[in-house]
Design a protein around this motif. Structure first.
Motif, short mmCIF file in Angstrom:
data_model
loop_
_atom_site.label_atom_id
_atom_site.label_comp_id
_atom_site.label_asym_id
_atom_site.label_seq_id
_atom_site.Cartn_x
_atom_site.Cartn_y
_atom_site.Cartn_z
N UNK A 150 -94.69 92.89 52.46
CA UNK A 150 -94.66 91.48 52.06
C UNK A 150 -93.50 91.23 51.10
N UNK A 151 -92.50 90.50 51.58
CA UNK A 151 -91.37 90.10 50.73
C UNK A 151 -91.83 89.01 49.77
N UNK A 152 -91.61 89.22 48.49
CA UNK A 152 -92.05 88.23 47.52
C UNK A 152 -90.84 87.52 46.92
N UNK A 153 -90.68 86.23 47.21
CA UNK A 153 -89.61 85.48 46.54
C UNK A 153 -89.97 85.32 45.06
N UNK A 154 -88.97 85.40 44.20
CA UNK A 154 -89.20 85.25 42.75
C UNK A 154 -88.54 83.98 42.23
N UNK A 155 -89.10 83.47 41.15
CA UNK A 155 -88.49 82.35 40.44
C UNK A 155 -87.00 82.63 40.22
N UNK A 156 -86.14 81.63 40.43
CA UNK A 156 -84.70 81.85 40.32
C UNK A 156 -84.22 82.45 39.00
N UNK A 157 -85.03 82.41 37.96
CA UNK A 157 -84.62 83.05 36.72
C UNK A 157 -84.47 84.56 36.89
N UNK A 158 -85.03 85.11 37.97
CA UNK A 158 -84.96 86.55 38.18
C UNK A 158 -83.80 86.96 39.09
N UNK A 159 -82.88 86.04 39.35
CA UNK A 159 -81.68 86.41 40.07
C UNK A 159 -80.81 87.34 39.23
N UNK A 160 -79.93 88.06 39.90
CA UNK A 160 -79.03 88.96 39.19
C UNK A 160 -79.52 90.39 39.27
N UNK A 206 -78.11 62.81 36.62
CA UNK A 206 -79.31 63.65 36.58
C UNK A 206 -78.90 65.10 36.82
N UNK A 207 -79.29 65.97 35.92
CA UNK A 207 -78.92 67.37 36.08
C UNK A 207 -80.15 68.20 36.43
N UNK A 208 -80.19 68.74 37.65
CA UNK A 208 -81.30 69.65 37.97
C UNK A 208 -81.11 70.95 37.19
N UNK A 209 -82.21 71.52 36.73
CA UNK A 209 -82.15 72.77 35.97
C UNK A 209 -82.79 73.92 36.75
N UNK A 210 -82.33 75.11 36.45
CA UNK A 210 -82.96 76.32 36.99
C UNK A 210 -84.47 76.23 36.83
N UNK A 211 -85.24 76.61 37.86
CA UNK A 211 -86.70 76.47 37.80
C UNK A 211 -87.36 77.14 36.60
N UNK A 212 -86.68 78.03 35.93
CA UNK A 212 -87.31 78.61 34.73
C UNK A 212 -87.51 77.56 33.65
N UNK A 213 -86.86 76.40 33.77
CA UNK A 213 -87.00 75.36 32.76
C UNK A 213 -88.05 74.31 33.12
N UNK A 214 -88.88 74.63 34.11
CA UNK A 214 -90.01 73.76 34.40
C UNK A 214 -91.03 73.81 33.27
N UNK A 215 -91.87 72.77 33.22
CA UNK A 215 -92.91 72.73 32.19
C UNK A 215 -92.50 71.84 31.04
N UNK A 216 -91.48 72.25 30.27
CA UNK A 216 -91.13 71.48 29.08
C UNK A 216 -89.72 70.91 29.07
N UNK A 249 -89.62 85.27 30.00
CA UNK A 249 -89.44 85.17 31.44
C UNK A 249 -90.47 85.99 32.21
N UNK A 250 -90.71 87.22 31.74
CA UNK A 250 -91.52 88.15 32.51
C UNK A 250 -92.98 88.19 32.07
N UNK A 251 -93.21 88.14 30.76
CA UNK A 251 -94.52 88.54 30.23
C UNK A 251 -95.30 87.40 29.59
N UNK A 252 -95.08 86.17 30.03
CA UNK A 252 -95.84 85.06 29.45
C UNK A 252 -96.42 84.15 30.55
N UNK A 253 -97.03 84.77 31.52
CA UNK A 253 -97.71 83.98 32.55
C UNK A 253 -99.02 83.42 32.00
N UNK A 254 -99.43 82.30 32.57
CA UNK A 254 -100.67 81.68 32.11
C UNK A 254 -101.87 82.00 32.99
#
Lengths: 280, 280
Positions: free
Chosen positions: B146-156, A147-157, B220-225
């Motif tokens: 307020x420190x806001x943690x972000x989805x790990x896709x925003x690392x770097x 089982x490979x966990x993926x970066x949370x950006x790959x949630x949903x689909x 990543x940034x501009x497609x929130x639901x």
């Protein structure tokens, strides 16, 4: 921790690094060309994708072994859950392909959230059931499932497992010896709890995947970095992985449509060896 | 858990939902238009972005309060770490703007990995130092950070805090009463440890941000639901947030270049009220 500076025999190539996981990308080398190029450079193994194998699983596996390499694994089952989940027959076929190829490990990317549900609990229950069922068929065929966990950006689909802890949770529930996890730098580099979590992974670590996380990642899927070009602390991650008892092949898997897939495979394979020896 | 079905006074608009956080997007309404439109619909508050405020902080704050609304917060300090970190003067200026506006909370997105470092430890040390220094100036001006943690896709390049646990770790180290966290559905919906982690957040929860995670996120940034259009379990997350003692405004923050930023703000504001009452 193993010293790779003088010995790169633990290095394996995942053929996605040459663009082989998606039609229309990469230089389009045949499996035979990849095998010869890896053997010539002293790689220890290769991980293939189902789409390259077709009906030639046994033949390609034998060719790898004849070249003195290991088949390190196969990518991957169809999704087990979510809107694009595969059928039982399709999942079994991927297990059978791994078996025919002589691949000890078949990777699972779970697939996304089950249609009509919110959050992750229902999806994980369905995943647990399906994994348990197919793990039995895999065991009969001497195939381990990772089982490979993926970066949370790959949630949903794409996934409902986001951390090593998530994946170990499924392993605990199913609790069979041929179910474990694969740890991929791209997906876990950010997780501060990794050293602590990996302590619970001893005996369950079936794969370790190398690449790097670029400071400026331009595409979620296809902009992975070459080891040394990003911000992941590769040695610290490997220390934690090996601390959990992992002593297997380290598989380089770089999806990189605009950079590495545009270079010649010979160049890419050379650079991987050099980076593996120096920064991994 | 609070019942929003008959009372949407805890609803706040983050003006990013109308495209106000990036030049060239959205309908370009003035702060005054936004204030009047929110007041007409019974919103409880508004969160602005620095770029809308300019030199009119006090004036806009007074206008909000005259309309019977709260200024719920201000987005945000410049980055504190990473290649694009702001200067001390720029950070102080954002605190002063929050103070003049009468915003009780100023959000911090930390910025990415410190140049020349790997992994996250060095970045977090530098972050801790900078937060501690500026928290003092903020306290003197009655502003909470307020420190806001972000989805790990925003690392770097955007953050070095990926989970509520990460953010609480910095709060513990700095340990001043005006430093806490903001929890945003988009960034944390996937985190299975959230209910457990939030138990340690009591007294530190300075903001709760609503949107949804789309099953197929295209950018990543501009497609929130919009709430209700995705796969996040919004009620479960709010239950955990309120379980940690949060009873403040719930701020709708939807970056959506191709969908919501193309609709008329009036429509968007109406739909938010309906979704807030039914699915949040």
């Amino acid at each position: 921790m193993r010293d790779f500076s003088q010995d790169h025999s633990p290095l394996a190539l995942n053929t996605a690094t040459l663009g082989h996981n998606i039609d229309g990308y990469g230089a389009g080398w045949s499996p035979e060309q990849v095998i010869d190029a890896c053997a010539a450079r002293g790689y220890g193994g290769i991980v293939f994708w189902c789409r390259e194998i077709g009906t030639r699983a046994f033949e390609i596996g034998e060719r790898v072994r004849a070249a003195g390499l290991h088949v390190a694994g196969l990518c991957r089952t169809p999704y087990l859950i979510g809107r694009e989940a595969g059928s039982d027959d399709e999942i079994k076929a991927s297990i059978d392909m791994a078996s025919a190829l002589g691949a000890p490990v078949l990777t699972i990317v779970t697939g996304g959230t089950e249609p009509g549900t919110l959050g992750l609990e229902e999806s994980r229950k369905r995943l647990t059931d399906r994994v348990a069922r197919h793990a039995e068929h895999a065991a009969q065929n001497k195939v381990k499932l990772a089982l490979e966990p993926l970066n949370p950006m790959f949630g949903g689909n794409r996934t409902c497992l986001f951390t090593v802890r998530d994946a170990l949770g499924i392993c605990s529930e199913v609790n069979v010896p041929n179910l474990g996890i694969a740890v991929d730098v791209y997906h876990v580099w950010w997780d501060r709890t990794l050293p602590e979590t990996l302590k619970d992974a001893t005996g369950r670590l079936f794969g370790y995947h190398l690449c790097d996380w670029l400071e400026n990642t331009s595409h979620m899927l296809l902009d992975r970095g070459m080891m040394g070009d990003g911000v992941a602390d590769l040695k610290a991650i490997r220390r934690a992985v090996e601390g959990a008892g992992y002593d297997g092949l380290c598989e380089v898997e770089i999806f990189s449509a605009d950079t590495w897939w545009k270079r010649s495979p010979d160049q890419v394979l050379d650079i991987i060896v050099e980076r593996f020896q120096t920064v991994c």
